[in-house]
Design a protein around this motif. Structure first.
Motif, short mmCIF file in Angstrom:
data_model
loop_
_atom_site.label_atom_id
_atom_site.label_comp_id
_atom_site.label_asym_id
_atom_site.label_seq_id
_atom_site.Cartn_x
_atom_site.Cartn_y
_atom_site.Cartn_z
N LEU A 1 -35.52 -23.81 -21.91
CA LEU A 1 -34.45 -24.82 -21.98
C LEU A 1 -33.37 -24.41 -22.99
N ARG A 2 -32.14 -24.75 -22.64
CA ARG A 2 -31.01 -24.56 -23.55
C ARG A 2 -30.37 -25.91 -23.84
N ALA A 3 -29.47 -25.91 -24.84
CA ALA A 3 -28.89 -27.18 -25.30
C ALA A 3 -28.17 -27.93 -24.19
N GLY A 4 -27.54 -27.24 -23.26
CA GLY A 4 -26.77 -27.92 -22.22
C GLY A 4 -27.55 -28.24 -20.97
N ASP A 5 -28.85 -27.97 -20.92
CA ASP A 5 -29.64 -28.19 -19.71
C ASP A 5 -30.13 -29.64 -19.63
N VAL A 6 -29.18 -30.57 -19.46
CA VAL A 6 -29.55 -31.98 -19.47
C VAL A 6 -30.33 -32.38 -18.22
N ASP A 7 -30.24 -31.59 -17.14
CA ASP A 7 -31.01 -31.91 -15.93
C ASP A 7 -31.97 -30.77 -15.58
N GLY A 8 -32.40 -30.01 -16.59
CA GLY A 8 -33.31 -28.89 -16.36
C GLY A 8 -34.73 -29.22 -16.76
N VAL A 9 -35.67 -28.48 -16.22
CA VAL A 9 -37.08 -28.69 -16.50
C VAL A 9 -37.80 -27.35 -16.39
N VAL A 10 -38.79 -27.13 -17.25
CA VAL A 10 -39.69 -25.98 -17.17
C VAL A 10 -41.06 -26.50 -16.78
N VAL A 11 -41.67 -25.90 -15.78
CA VAL A 11 -42.90 -26.43 -15.19
C VAL A 11 -44.07 -25.50 -15.51
N GLU A 12 -45.20 -26.09 -15.85
CA GLU A 12 -46.42 -25.32 -16.07
C GLU A 12 -46.76 -24.55 -14.79
N ARG A 13 -47.12 -23.28 -14.92
CA ARG A 13 -47.14 -22.38 -13.77
C ARG A 13 -48.19 -22.75 -12.72
N SER A 14 -49.42 -23.09 -13.11
CA SER A 14 -50.43 -23.43 -12.11
C SER A 14 -50.04 -24.67 -11.32
N GLN B 1 -53.39 -27.37 -22.11
CA GLN B 1 -54.30 -28.04 -21.21
C GLN B 1 -54.74 -27.06 -20.13
N GLY B 2 -55.76 -27.46 -19.35
CA GLY B 2 -56.31 -26.58 -18.33
C GLY B 2 -55.41 -26.45 -17.12
N PHE B 3 -55.89 -25.67 -16.15
CA PHE B 3 -55.13 -25.40 -14.95
C PHE B 3 -55.12 -26.60 -14.01
N TYR B 4 -54.04 -26.75 -13.29
CA TYR B 4 -53.91 -27.75 -12.23
C TYR B 4 -54.54 -27.17 -10.95
N PRO B 5 -55.27 -27.96 -10.14
CA PRO B 5 -55.47 -29.41 -10.22
C PRO B 5 -56.74 -29.82 -10.96
N GLU B 6 -57.49 -28.84 -11.54
CA GLU B 6 -58.67 -29.22 -12.31
C GLU B 6 -58.29 -30.15 -13.46
N THR B 7 -57.11 -29.93 -14.03
CA THR B 7 -56.58 -30.81 -15.07
C THR B 7 -55.33 -31.49 -14.55
N THR B 8 -55.33 -32.78 -14.51
CA THR B 8 -54.18 -33.56 -14.05
C THR B 8 -53.82 -34.57 -15.12
N PRO B 9 -52.58 -35.08 -15.17
CA PRO B 9 -51.48 -34.74 -14.26
C PRO B 9 -50.88 -33.39 -14.60
N GLY B 10 -49.93 -32.92 -13.73
CA GLY B 10 -49.22 -31.69 -14.00
C GLY B 10 -48.34 -31.84 -15.24
N LEU B 11 -48.03 -30.71 -15.87
CA LEU B 11 -47.27 -30.72 -17.12
C LEU B 11 -45.91 -30.07 -16.90
N ALA B 12 -44.86 -30.69 -17.46
CA ALA B 12 -43.50 -30.13 -17.39
C ALA B 12 -42.78 -30.47 -18.69
N TRP B 13 -41.84 -29.60 -19.06
CA TRP B 13 -41.08 -29.78 -20.30
C TRP B 13 -39.60 -29.97 -19.97
N THR B 14 -38.97 -30.88 -20.67
CA THR B 14 -37.53 -31.08 -20.56
C THR B 14 -36.98 -31.37 -21.95
#
Length: 759
Positions: free
Chosen positions: A127-140, A176-189
Motif C-alpha cells: 500500500l501507498r499513501a494515495g491508495d485509498v481504494d487499494g487492498v493487499v490480500v493474503e495469498r492463500s 494466521q494459518g492458510f485459507y480455508p483451514e483458517t477463516t475468515p480471509g485476511l486483507a490489508w488496506t
C-alpha cells in the motif's frame, strides 16, 4: 593387488549371475530410505511453511484481540516483550465474487512497513499513501478465490454499504494459518480506507501482536497481558496455533510414512540377512576355492561385506535422491525446505548400519567355511517337523508330505523367512486399515461430526425466513441453528472456538464416542484436543468466557472433532448469551439419505432468489486422499521385501534338495510332482508368514489409528480394520502371487536333467 583384482572380478561375476536379486536388494533399501526421508521431511518443523514465514516476516509470538485499542506502552513493558505490532483496527466485511460470498477480516495498516509481523508481498506491491481504494490480500485466500493483482475486490460492510476496492498485491503472513483451514480471509488496506468502510468502532476490534525474547515460553507474557487488559480480551492466539494450522495434514502423513519406514527397515534387515545367508550357502564351493587359494577368514568376510554392503549403499543413495521428490509430491505444491543435515545423516547412517549388521553375521559364517568342503553339500538332518508328521498321518499326497518336510529343513532360515514375510504383510494390513478408515470418513461423514452436508447463511433474508425455506425442501431432514464464537479457556491464556449447534432439547447429531450428548443449558461436549489443553475429563465443570460472557461449562461427552486439532467446544444455542444466539449466524442442514447436496443447494438458491448463501460442508477426509497414493507406493515396497525373502527361501530349498530331485525322479515322481514338492516347501513358509502378519496387523491397526487420533486431538474411536472381504483378497493375492513366483524356478529345476540338477 592381485588379490584385490581377483576379489573385484569375483564380485562382478557373482552380481552378473544374480542381477535380479541384486536389483531387488537395491530397490528395497531405496524404498525404505525414501519413506524415512519423506516422513522426516513431513515431520520436521523445517517443512512447515510457518517457520520460514515467521523468520522472514519477524512475526509476533502472541496475538491479542480486544474490543478497544490497548495501552501499547504498558504491553511493551511486560517482561519478555521486545516488540509490539499494532494495534491494528480490524473490521469484518463480506467479499462478493461471482455470486459467492466470503467473510473477510479487513485490517487497517500504514504505508510504512511495520518492524514486526510484516506482510511479505509476493505479487504486486504494498500500500501507498494515495491508495485509498487499494487492498493487499493474503495469498492463500486470493488463490482460493482466484483473485489477481489489478482485479476487483468489492466488500460489503455490516451496515450493508458496498465499497469497491482494487487488489494491489498478494502477500504471505505468519499471523494466521492458510485459507480455508483458517477463516475468515485476511486483507490489508489503509487505516483511513478502513475508517470509511466501517466508521462504527463498535463493529470492529483491535489486534495487537507481541514479539518475545523467548518465544518458547509464552505463558508468563500471556498471563501478564490478560491481567493488564482486565476483561478487554476477546480472544488470544500464539505462534503454536498458527504453526499447527499451517501443518495441515503433513504430520499424519509423516507419522504413517515413519511407521512404514521403521517396520520396513526391520523387514529389510531380515530380508538382507536371509539373502546373504542364502548366497553364502549356495557359494560354499566358491568360498572354499578362494580359501584354498590363500584367502583368509578376514578377507572372505571383507569380500562378502563389500559385495552386499555396496548394494545397500547404492540403495541408500537412490533413496536419498527419491526422498526429496516424493516429499514434494506429497506436499502437493507447498514449499518444501531441505531436510536438516542431522536427521538426514541419521537416516543414512542408521540404514547403512542396519544393512551392514544384517550382512555381517552371514558374512562371518562364510569366512568360517573350510577350504575343503564336504562334496557335494547335503541338507542337514533332523527329525520330522510336527507339520510333516501331521501331513504323513492324514495321508496327503507324497509330493505334499515331502514338501512339508522340506519347509523346516533349516529352521533358522525358515523362521527368518516367516518373520520376513509377516512384517511386510502386517504393514500392508495396517495400510489397508488406514484406507478403510479414510473410506469410512468419506462414506459416513456423520461419524466425524459432519452430519450436515450444507450450511445456510441468511444473508439478505431474516433468519426465520432462511430456516423456513431450508426446512421446506423435501430432501432436508433437519435444520439446526448455529453460531460460532470465541471462548477463553479457564486460564485465559488463549481462545478456542465455541460452536453452538441445535439446542439442548434438539442437539445437533455430533459423533459422541465417550460420555453423552448435552441435554441442558451449560452442558457441552468437547474434542480430545480441548480436553488435553484444559487438563479436564468428562464430567468436570470449568469456568470459561464464551463470546465475552462468563459461563460455567459442564463437559458431559467427548466427540470426534477433526477441526482445529480437536480444540473445539460444542454446546447448545440456549447455552449462549442472547447477543450471540439471536439471531443464529447460520443453519446446518442434515439431508436425507441419498440426497444430492448440489441439487439441494441449487433449489434453495432458486427458492430464495439468490438471497441465501448456501455452502457445501467440506469433509476433512477429502484432504487426506493423498494417503491412498502413499499406501499404494508403500505396499509396492513391502511387496518387494516379501519377494526378496521369497526368492531366498526358494533358492535355499533348491540348493538343499538338489540331490533329492534325482531320488524323487527315480522313485517315480513326475516333474509336476517334483515341482509340487519344491513349491510346497516354500509355500508353507509363505502361508504361515502371510497369515501371521495379517492377524498381527488386524489386532493392532485400530489401536494405532486411535493412538494417532488421540495425539492429534481428533480423539480415539475412529480406527477401522479392513473389511473381511478385503483381507481375504489381500491374503489370497499374496499367497497366490508368492506361489506363482516360486513355481517358475521349481518347474525349471524339476524338468532339468538329473546330472545337471544334481551338480
Amino acid at each position: 593387488m592381485s588379490t584385490l583384482r581377483a576379489s573385484v572380478r569375483w564380485i562382478r561375476a557373482d552380481l552378473r549371475a544374480r542381477r535380479g536379486q541384486a536389483l531387488l536388494t537395491v530397490l528395497v533399501v531405496a524404498g525404505i530410505v525414501t519413506a524415512l526421508i519423506t516422513s522426516a521431511t513431513l515431520l520436521e518443523d523445517g517443512t512447515n511453511p510457518w517457520r520460514g514465514l515467521f523468520a522472514e516476516s519477524r512475526g509476533a509470538h502472541v496475538w491479542i484481540h480486544t474490543r478497544d485499542a490497548p495501552d501499547v506502552a504498558a504491553l511493551s513493558r511486560l517482561h519478555g516483550v521486545v516488540r509490539v505490532a499494532g494495534p491494528y483496527r480490524t473490521a469484518p466485511v463480506m467479499l462478493t465474487m461471482d455470486g459467492r460470498k466470503s467473510p473477510v477480516a479487513l485490517r487497517g495498516m500504514e504505508p510504512a512497513p511495520p518492524p514486526v509481523a510484516v506482510p511479505l508481498v509476493r505479487r504486486g506491491r504494498w500500500l501507498r499513501a494515495g491508495d485509498v481504494d487499494g487492498v493487499v490480500v493474503e495469498r492463500s485466500f486470493a488463490e482460493a478465490l482466484d483473485l489477481r493483482v489489478g482485479g476487483p475486490f468489492t466488500v460489503t460492510a455490516l451496515n450493508g454499504a458496498s465499497h469497491p476496492l482494487t487488489v494491489l498485491g498478494l502477500a504471505d503472513t505468519a499471523d494466521q494459518g492458510f485459507y480455508p483451514e483458517t477463516t475468515p480471509g485476511l486483507a490489508w488496506t489503509l487505516t483511513s480506507t478502513l475508517a470509511g468502510i466501517e466508521p462504527a468502532l463498535g463493529r470492529s476490534e483491535s489486534v495487537t501482536g507481541l514479539r518475545l525474547a523467548d518465544g518458547e515460553d509464552t505463558l508468563p507474557v500471556v498471563h501478564g497481558a490478560v491481567t493488564l487488559l482486565a476483561g478487554q480480551v476477546q480472544r488470544m492466539s500464539t505462534w503454536r496455533e498458527v504453526r499447527a494450522s499451517m501443518e495441515l495434514d503433513n504430520r499424519l502423513l509423516g507419522l504413517l510414512l515413519a511407521l512404514f519406514g521403521v517396520a520396513g527397515l526391520v523387514a529389510a534387515a531380515l530380508a538382507i540377512a536371509n539373502a546373504v545367508g542364502g548366497r553364502v550357502l549356495t557359494q560354499t564351493r566358491d568360498i572354499a576355492t578362494l580359501k584354498s587359494l590363500g584367502y583368509t577368514r578376514g578377507q572372505i568376510f571383507g569380500l562378502l561385506m563389500a559385495e552386499h554392503g555396496a548394494l545397500g549403499l547404492l540403495g541408500i543413495a537412490a533413496g536419498l535422491l527419491c526422498g526429496r521428490l516424493v516429499a514434494a509430491l506429497a506436499l502437493d505444491g507447498m514449499p518444501v525446505l531441505p531436510l536438516s543435515p542431522i536427521p538426514l545423516l541419521a537416516i543414512a547412517a542408521g540404514t547403512a548400519a542396519t544393512v551392514f549388521v544384517a550382512v555381517a553375521l552371514p558374512a562371518w559364517r562364510g569366512g568360517r567355511t573350510p577350504p575343503i568342503p564336504s562334496a557335494p553339500a547335503s541338507p542337514p538332518g533332523g527329525r520330522l517337523s510336527r507339520l510333516a508328521r501331521l501331513a504323513f498321518l492324514v495321508r496327503l499326497p507324497p509330493a505334499l508330505v515331502l514338501g512339508t518336510r522340506d519347509a523346516f529343513t533349516r529352521r533358522v532360515p525358515a523362521l527368518l523367512s516367516i518373520v520376513g514375510l509377516a512384517v511386510p504383510m502386517m504393514m500392508i494390513t495396517i495400510g489397508l486399515g488406514c484406507w478403510a478408515t479414510l473410506d469410512d470418513f468419506l462414506r459416513h461423514p456423520e461419524r466425524v461430526g459432519q452430519a450436515a452436508a450444507l450450511t445456510v447463511l441468511p444473508d439478505k433474508l431474516p433468519a426465520e425466513d432462511a430456516a423456513r425455506l431450508a426446512g421446506a425442501d423435501p430432501d432436508v431432514a433437519a435444520v439446526y441453528p448455529g453460531s460460532e464464537v470465541s471462548a477463553l479457556e479457564p486460564e485465559q491464556t488463549r481462545s478456542v472456538p465455541a460452536r453452538a449447534l441445535g439446542t439442548s432439547a434438539a442437539p445437533y447429531p455430533f459423533s459422541v464416542v465417550e460420555g453423552r450428548m448435552f441435554a441442558a443449558r451449560g452442558e457441552a461436549v468437547a474434542g480430545q484436543g480441548l480436553l488435553d489443553l484444559m487438563g479436564v475429563k468428562i464430567g468436570d465443570r470449568v469456568r470459561m468466557t464464551v463470546g465475552g460472557t462468563p459461563l460455567i461449562v459442564h463437559i458431559v461427552g467427548r466427540v470426534v472433532e477433526p477441526d482445529q486439532d480437536g480444540e473445539v467446544l460444542s454446546l447448545g444455542m440456549d447455552s449462549l448469551a442472547a447477543k450471540d444466539a439471536v439471531p443464529p449466524q447460520f443453519y446446518s442442514l442434515v439431508l436425507r439419505p441419498g440426497a444430492d447436496p448440489a441439487a439441494v443447494r441449487a433449489r434453495l438458491l432458486a427458492a430464495s432468489g439468490e438471497a441465501l448463501e448456501v455452502e457445501r460442508v467440506v469433509n476433512p477426509a477429502e484432504r487426506l486422499v493423498v494417503i491412498r497414493g502413499v499406501i499404494v507406493a508403500l505396499i509396492v515396497v513391502l511387496a518387494l521385501l516379501g519377494l526378496a525373502n521369497l526368492l531366498t527361501a526358494a533358492a535355499l530349498g533348491l540348493r538343499d534338495h538338489a540331490l533329492d530331485l534325482a531320488v524323487l525322479k527315480a522313485m517315480g515322481l513326475t516333474p509336476r510332482q517334483v515341482a509340487a514338492t519344491l513349491v510346497t516347501g516354500t509355500g508353507l513358509l509363505v502361508v504361515l508368514g502371510v497369515i501371521a502378519g495379517t492377524l498381527a496387523g488386524v489386532s493392532v491397526v485400530g489401536e494405532l489409528i486411535d493412538l494417532q487420533g488421540r495425539t492429534s486431538g481428533v480423539g480415539a474411536g475412529i480406527g477401522r480394520a479392513p473389511a473381511p472381504l478385503t483381507l481375504a483378497v489381500a491374503v489370497a493375492t499374496a499367497i497366490g502371487a508368492a506361489l506363482l513366483v516360486t513355481l517358475i524356478p521349481a518347474r525349471r529345476a524339476a524338468r532339468a536333467q538329473v546330472p545337471v540338477t544334481a551338480r
